[in-house]
Write a protein that holds these residues in place. Structure first.
Motif, PDB file in Angstrom:
ATOM      1  N   TYR A  34       0.829  -1.212   0.000  1.00 35.72           N
ATOM      2  CA  TYR A  34       0.000   0.000   0.000  1.00 35.72           C
ATOM      3  C   TYR A  34       0.862   1.259   0.000  1.00 35.72           C
ATOM      4  N   LYS A  82      -4.803   4.283  -7.802  1.00 34.52           N
ATOM      5  CA  LYS A  82      -5.787   3.239  -8.096  1.00 34.52           C
ATOM      6  C   LYS A  82      -5.494   1.975  -7.299  1.00 34.52           C
ATOM      7  N   GLY A  83      -4.193   1.646  -7.194  1.00 36.60           N
ATOM      8  CA  GLY A  83      -3.803   0.480  -6.417  1.00 36.60           C
ATOM      9  C   GLY A  83      -4.143   0.630  -4.949  1.00 36.60           C
ATOM     10  N   LYS A  84      -3.981   1.850  -4.422  1.00 33.56           N
ATOM     11  CA  LYS A  84      -4.331   2.111  -3.018  1.00 33.56           C
ATOM     12  C   LYS A  84      -5.820   1.894  -2.775  1.00 33.56           C
ATOM     13  N   GLU A  85      -6.650   2.268  -3.742  1.00 36.46           N
ATOM     14  CA  GLU A  85      -8.098   2.069  -3.598  1.00 36.46           C
ATOM     15  C   GLU A  85      -8.422   0.586  -3.454  1.00 36.46           C
ATOM     16  N   ILE A  86      -7.799  -0.242  -4.294  1.00 34.09           N
ATOM     17  CA  ILE A  86      -8.047  -1.687  -4.256  1.00 34.09           C
ATOM     18  C   ILE A  86      -7.505  -2.288  -2.974  1.00 34.09           C
ATOM     19  N   LEU A  87      -6.279  -1.891  -2.620  1.00 34.11           N
ATOM     20  CA  LEU A  87      -5.658  -2.435  -1.412  1.00 34.11           C
ATOM     21  C   LEU A  87      -6.377  -1.990  -0.145  1.00 34.11           C
ATOM     22  N   SER A  88      -6.960  -0.803  -0.150  1.00 34.30           N
ATOM     23  CA  SER A  88      -7.713  -0.326   1.016  1.00 34.30           C
ATOM     24  C   SER A  88      -8.843  -1.283   1.368  1.00 34.30           C
ATOM     25  N   ILE A  89      -9.532  -1.761   0.346  1.00 33.75           N
ATOM     26  CA  ILE A  89     -10.639  -2.706   0.563  1.00 33.75           C
ATOM     27  C   ILE A  89     -10.114  -4.016   1.135  1.00 33.75           C
ATOM     28  N   ARG A  90      -8.997  -4.494   0.570  1.00 32.10           N
ATOM     29  CA  ARG A  90      -8.421  -5.758   1.031  1.00 32.10           C
ATOM     30  C   ARG A  90      -7.873  -5.650   2.442  1.00 32.10           C
ATOM     31  N   ASP A 139     -10.789  -5.617   4.839  1.00 32.18           N
ATOM     32  CA  ASP A 139     -11.343  -6.971   4.940  1.00 32.18           C
ATOM     33  C   ASP A 139     -10.472  -7.844   5.838  1.00 32.18           C
TER      34      ASP A 139
END
Length: 217
Positions: free
Chosen positions: A134, A140-148, A151
């Protein structure tokens, strides 16, 4: 006689299983208004802090367990404040980590500041690896990793996972390194103090602390 012995063994096994996976840690989450101030406040969930306040975290947790503190700031960005890899090997039963977070000023913007304390008997490598990725990921990668990341954090949260439970409480009196020293009875909070304890089951002790960040007074 055999029935009685069997009953004793059964009760013993039930009691032993009830303790399996129990885990606990101590922490001190402290604040002060400036570097030269001697006025320390112990923080708990829903406490109010102000821009420019200094925050500090002390930890005490069992050796050979794994620890991570994740910070989500008012804008929703994540940061690994502390993980077990930051500490040296120890032969002690309990690891004491003064200044897992050194005195650090809270900066703008104001809003909700969230801190996740996770102590586990299992490695936290997946969570730590995602936080490392992160740090250097594009927007864009931060947005995806934020969700992961969220979770993964939720997988340790007893409010989300019914099979887990954690209880946090204030210690009867602040301690230093898990031990009360002479001079600790004066009622004043000191830099090195641990002030709270969190106990968990299922091999996980989890504490979420939300601070309400308001503009400087």
């Amino acid at each position: 006689m055999n029935k009685r012995i069997s009953l004793i063994i059964l009760v013993t096994l039930i009691f032993a299983n009830s303790k399996e996976g129990d885990i606990d840690f101590q922490y001190g989450f402290l604040s002060k208004p400036s570097y030269d101030s001697d006025s320390l406040t112990m923080l708990s969930d829903s406490a109010v802090i102000y821009t420019g306040d200094l925050l500090r975290i002390n930890l005490g947790y069992k050796n050979k367990t794994h620890f991570c503190i994740v910070y989500r700031d008012a804008t929703g960005k994540y940061q690994n404040l502390y993980s077990q890899d930051d500490s040296e090997e120890s032969n002690q039963d309990t690891l004491y980590v003064p200044s897992a977070l050194r005195w650090t000023a809270i900066a703008k913007p104001t809003g909700i500041e969230t801190f996740y304390f996770i102590n586990s008997t299992e490695v936290l490598s997946d969570l730590v690896a995602m936080l490392v990725r992160y740090d250097t990921a594009p927007a864009k990668g931060k947005e995806i990793l934020s969700i992961r990341i969220q979770d993964e954090i939720n997988s340790y949260d007893p409010d989300v996972q019914d099979e887990l439970s954690s209880i946090s409480s204030e210690l009867d009196r602040p301690v230093t390194g898990g031990v009360a020293f002479r001079g600790d009875d004066d009622g004043e909070i000191k830099d090195l103090h641990l002030t709270h304890e969190c106990s968990g089951s299922g091999g996980v002790a989890f504490k979420k602390i939300v601070l309400i960040h308001q503009p400087k007074r």
